[in-house]
Motif scaffolding. Structure first.
Motif, PDB file in Angstrom:
ATOM      1  N   VAL A  24       0.847  -1.207   0.000  1.00 20.29           N
ATOM      2  CA  VAL A  24       0.000   0.000   0.000  1.00 20.29           C
ATOM      3  C   VAL A  24       0.877   1.250   0.000  1.00 20.29           C
ATOM      4  CG1 VAL A  24      -1.695   1.333   1.323  1.00 20.29           C
ATOM      5  CG2 VAL A  24      -2.009  -1.136   1.034  1.00 20.29           C
ATOM      6  N   ALA A  25       1.962   1.231   0.770  1.00 27.34           N
ATOM      7  CA  ALA A  25       2.884   2.378   0.792  1.00 27.34           C
ATOM      8  C   ALA A  25       3.479   2.618  -0.593  1.00 27.34           C
ATOM      9  CB  ALA A  25       3.987   2.150   1.820  1.00 27.34           C
ATOM     10  N   SER A  26       3.776   1.554  -1.328  1.00 24.57           N
ATOM     11  CA  SER A  26       4.334   1.736  -2.680  1.00 24.57           C
ATOM     12  C   SER A  26       3.295   2.354  -3.606  1.00 24.57           C
ATOM     13  CB  SER A  26       4.876   0.424  -3.233  1.00 24.57           C
ATOM     14  OG  SER A  26       3.842  -0.451  -3.593  1.00 24.57           O
ATOM     15  N   LEU A  27       2.035   1.968  -3.465  1.00 23.50           N
ATOM     16  CA  LEU A  27       0.983   2.593  -4.273  1.00 23.50           C
ATOM     17  C   LEU A  27       0.831   4.069  -3.937  1.00 23.50           C
ATOM     18  CD1 LEU A  27      -1.797  -0.174  -4.159  1.00 23.50           C
ATOM     19  CD2 LEU A  27      -0.336   0.432  -6.110  1.00 23.50           C
ATOM     20  N   ARG A  28       0.870   4.403  -2.657  1.00 19.64           N
ATOM     21  CA  ARG A  28       0.737   5.803  -2.240  1.00 19.64           C
ATOM     22  C   ARG A  28       1.915   6.636  -2.742  1.00 19.64           C
ATOM     23  NH1 ARG A  28      -4.207   4.677  -1.676  1.00 19.64           N
ATOM     24  NH2 ARG A  28      -5.008   4.099   0.367  1.00 19.64           N
ATOM     25  N   THR A  29       3.119   6.052  -2.674  1.00 20.03           N
ATOM     26  CA  THR A  29       4.303   6.750  -3.196  1.00 20.03           C
ATOM     27  C   THR A  29       4.166   6.952  -4.699  1.00 20.03           C
ATOM     28  OG1 THR A  29       5.695   5.825  -1.459  1.00 20.03           O
ATOM     29  CG2 THR A  29       6.820   6.645  -3.429  1.00 20.03           C
ATOM     30  N   GLY A  30       3.719   5.918  -5.409  1.00 15.99           N
ATOM     31  CA  GLY A  30       3.515   6.031  -6.849  1.00 15.99           C
ATOM     32  C   GLY A  30       2.522   7.114  -7.200  1.00 15.99           C
ATOM     33  N   GLU A  31       1.443   7.202  -6.442  1.00 18.67           N
ATOM     34  CA  GLU A  31       0.446   8.233  -6.712  1.00 18.67           C
ATOM     35  C   GLU A  31       1.023   9.629  -6.507  1.00 18.67           C
ATOM     36  OE1 GLU A  31      -4.078   9.619  -5.510  1.00 18.67           O
ATOM     37  OE2 GLU A  31      -3.220   7.848  -4.542  1.00 18.67           O
ATOM     38  N   ARG A  32       1.790   9.812  -5.441  1.00 22.48           N
ATOM     39  CA  ARG A  32       2.421  11.137  -5.215  1.00 22.48           C
ATOM     40  C   ARG A  32       3.357  11.491  -6.364  1.00 22.48           C
ATOM     41  NH1 ARG A  32       2.843   9.190  -0.036  1.00 22.48           N
ATOM     42  NH2 ARG A  32       5.080   8.763  -0.271  1.00 22.48           N
ATOM     43  N   ARG A  33       4.134  10.520  -6.810  1.00 24.99           N
ATOM     44  CA  ARG A  33       5.091  10.787  -7.900  1.00 24.99           C
ATOM     45  C   ARG A  33       4.370  11.098  -9.206  1.00 24.99           C
ATOM     46  NH1 ARG A  33       7.784  11.228  -3.916  1.00 24.99           N
ATOM     47  NH2 ARG A  33       9.598   9.978  -3.385  1.00 24.99           N
ATOM     48  N   ILE A  34       3.327  10.351  -9.510  1.00 28.38           N
ATOM     49  CA  ILE A  34       2.557  10.633 -10.732  1.00 28.38           C
ATOM     50  C   ILE A  34       1.965  12.032 -10.660  1.00 28.38           C
ATOM     51  CG2 ILE A  34       0.463   9.998 -12.031  1.00 28.38           C
ATOM     52  CD1 ILE A  34       2.819   8.111 -12.542  1.00 28.38           C
ATOM     53  N   ARG A  35       1.442  12.411  -9.512  1.00 30.03           N
ATOM     54  CA  ARG A  35       0.886  13.762  -9.342  1.00 30.03           C
ATOM     55  C   ARG A  35       1.960  14.823  -9.590  1.00 30.03           C
ATOM     56  NH1 ARG A  35      -3.613  14.005  -9.838  1.00 30.03           N
ATOM     57  NH2 ARG A  35      -5.043  12.516  -8.985  1.00 30.03           N
ATOM     58  N   GLN A  36       3.181  14.584  -9.070  1.00 31.03           N
ATOM     59  CA  GLN A  36       4.278  15.539  -9.291  1.00 31.03           C
ATOM     60  C   GLN A  36       4.601  15.664 -10.770  1.00 31.03           C
ATOM     61  OE1 GLN A  36       7.363  13.848  -6.843  1.00 31.03           O
ATOM     62  NE2 GLN A  36       6.649  14.864  -4.970  1.00 31.03           N
ATOM     63  N   VAL A  37       4.636  14.542 -11.469  1.00 36.79           N
ATOM     64  CA  VAL A  37       4.927  14.563 -12.911  1.00 36.79           C
ATOM     65  C   VAL A  37       3.804  15.270 -13.664  1.00 36.79           C
ATOM     66  CG1 VAL A  37       5.203  13.083 -14.955  1.00 36.79           C
ATOM     67  CG2 VAL A  37       6.425  12.527 -12.844  1.00 36.79           C
ATOM     68  N   LEU A  38       2.560  14.976 -13.308  1.00 41.62           N
ATOM     69  CA  LEU A  38       1.433  15.640 -13.971  1.00 41.62           C
ATOM     70  C   LEU A  38       1.437  17.145 -13.708  1.00 41.62           C
ATOM     71  CD1 LEU A  38      -1.417  13.054 -13.297  1.00 41.62           C
ATOM     72  CD2 LEU A  38      -0.479  13.692 -15.539  1.00 41.62           C
ATOM     73  N   ASP A  39       1.743  17.547 -12.472  1.00 44.87           N
ATOM     74  CA  ASP A  39       1.801  18.967 -12.148  1.00 44.87           C
ATOM     75  C   ASP A  39       2.916  19.670 -12.920  1.00 44.87           C
ATOM     76  OD1 ASP A  39      -0.317  18.655 -10.408  1.00 44.87           O
ATOM     77  OD2 ASP A  39       0.927  18.655  -8.588  1.00 44.87           O
ATOM     78  N   LYS A  40       4.025  18.985 -13.107  1.00 48.38           N
ATOM     79  CA  LYS A  40       5.177  19.600 -13.770  1.00 48.38           C
ATOM     80  C   LYS A  40       5.016  19.663 -15.287  1.00 48.38           C
ATOM     81  CE  LYS A  40      10.199  19.417 -14.001  1.00 48.38           C
ATOM     82  NZ  LYS A  40      11.414  18.819 -13.451  1.00 48.38           N
ATOM     83  N   PHE A  41       4.512  18.557 -15.887  1.00 51.38           N
ATOM     84  CA  PHE A  41       4.505  18.465 -17.349  1.00 51.38           C
ATOM     85  C   PHE A  41       3.114  18.518 -17.981  1.00 51.38           C
ATOM     86  CE2 PHE A  41       8.364  16.238 -15.964  1.00 51.38           C
ATOM     87  CZ  PHE A  41       9.312  16.996 -16.630  1.00 51.38           C
ATOM     88  N   GLY A  42       2.077  18.211 -17.221  1.00 51.88           N
ATOM     89  CA  GLY A  42       0.717  18.194 -17.771  1.00 51.88           C
ATOM     90  C   GLY A  42       0.378  16.845 -18.391  1.00 51.88           C
ATOM     91  N   ALA A  43      -0.920  16.552 -18.409  1.00 51.48           N
ATOM     92  CA  ALA A  43      -1.394  15.262 -18.906  1.00 51.48           C
ATOM     93  C   ALA A  43      -1.052  15.008 -20.377  1.00 51.48           C
ATOM     94  CB  ALA A  43      -2.895  15.130 -18.667  1.00 51.48           C
ATOM     95  N   PRO A  44      -1.155  15.991 -21.283  1.00 50.82           N
ATOM     96  CA  PRO A  44      -0.829  15.702 -22.685  1.00 50.82           C
ATOM     97  C   PRO A  44       0.619  15.214 -22.872  1.00 50.82           C
ATOM     98  CG  PRO A  44      -2.076  17.738 -22.554  1.00 50.82           C
ATOM     99  CD  PRO A  44      -1.730  17.347 -21.150  1.00 50.82           C
ATOM    100  N   THR A  45       1.563  15.830 -22.157  1.00 43.99           N
ATOM    101  CA  THR A  45       2.967  15.417 -22.268  1.00 43.99           C
ATOM    102  C   THR A  45       3.168  14.031 -21.662  1.00 43.99           C
ATOM    103  OG1 THR A  45       3.693  17.714 -22.198  1.00 43.99           O
ATOM    104  CG2 THR A  45       5.339  16.046 -21.677  1.00 43.99           C
TER     105      THR A  45
END
Length: 194
Positions: free
Chosen positions: A126-147
């Motif tokens: 579960v901790a790995s899923l939560r970490t993955g979600e935080r990282r995906i959010r950071q990538v989406l915030d930085k680059f946006g969904a289209p990228t």
């Protein structure tokens, strides 16, 4: 072997639970081998990363690990002569909107011969899923969904190209082999591969 089936496993899990029934913070557990493409002690957990509005799943995260004991008839699964003695979880929401479902957690705990190890494995996954979600959010915030979508598409296309190139290099020959094996004193039916 274990990761190659995750896409199918998630599709079947989402189909079973229903995409409209998955909420932010939910974690789904499954070990059903016909969907999981593994044996029952290979537990798959998945969760959704939701779009910016929180309305729909944007992507799914998945983690799979071998659990030492899920409380089946025997601790050694190679002794089973029927898959019905193993204990199936086809798609069970064990975290609901971020909170553990204590009834399911206790069911897992009380059916295991090694409950502390099992719950430790569950918490780590579960901790790995939560970490993955935080990282995906950071990538989406930085680059946006289209990228991000374009990068995922390019990654998949690259993987397909190199896999097809490797297959194309294989020798073009036809062969046939027969095999048979014995397991736990039972003679299995020989199979032919061509």
């Amino acid at each position: 072997m274990f990761l190659g089936a995750n896409d199918y496993s998630i599709r079947k899990g989402v189909e079973y639970v229903g995409a409209d029934n998955i909420r932010p913070g939910d974690v789904i557990l499954m070990n059903y081998p016909y969907w999981n493409s593994a044996h029952t002690y290979d537990a798959t957990l998945f969760s959704a990363v939701f779009d910016g509005n929180g309305d729909a799943p944007y992507m799914y995260l998945c983690v799979r690990a071998h659990w030492i004991d899920l409380g089946a008839k025997d601790a050694d699964t190679s002794r089973f002569q029927s898959t019905c003695t193993r204990g199936y979880l086809p798609g069970t929401r064990i975290f609901k909107e971020g909170e553990p479902d204590q009834e399911w957690i206790e069911l897992l705990r009380f059916n295991s011969r090694m409950p502390d190890i099992l719950i430790g494995d569950l918490n780590a996954m579960v901790a790995s899923l939560r970490t993955g979600e935080r990282r995906i959010r950071q990538v989406l915030d930085k680059f946006g969904a289209p990228t991000v979508d374009a990068a995922v598409g390019a990654f998949a296309a690259h993987g397909e190209r190199i896999a097809r190139a490797a297959i194309a290099r294989l020798p073009r020959e036809v062969g046939q082999r027969s095999t048979g094996w014995t397991m736990m004193g039972l003679r299995m039916i020989p199979s032919k591969c061509r």
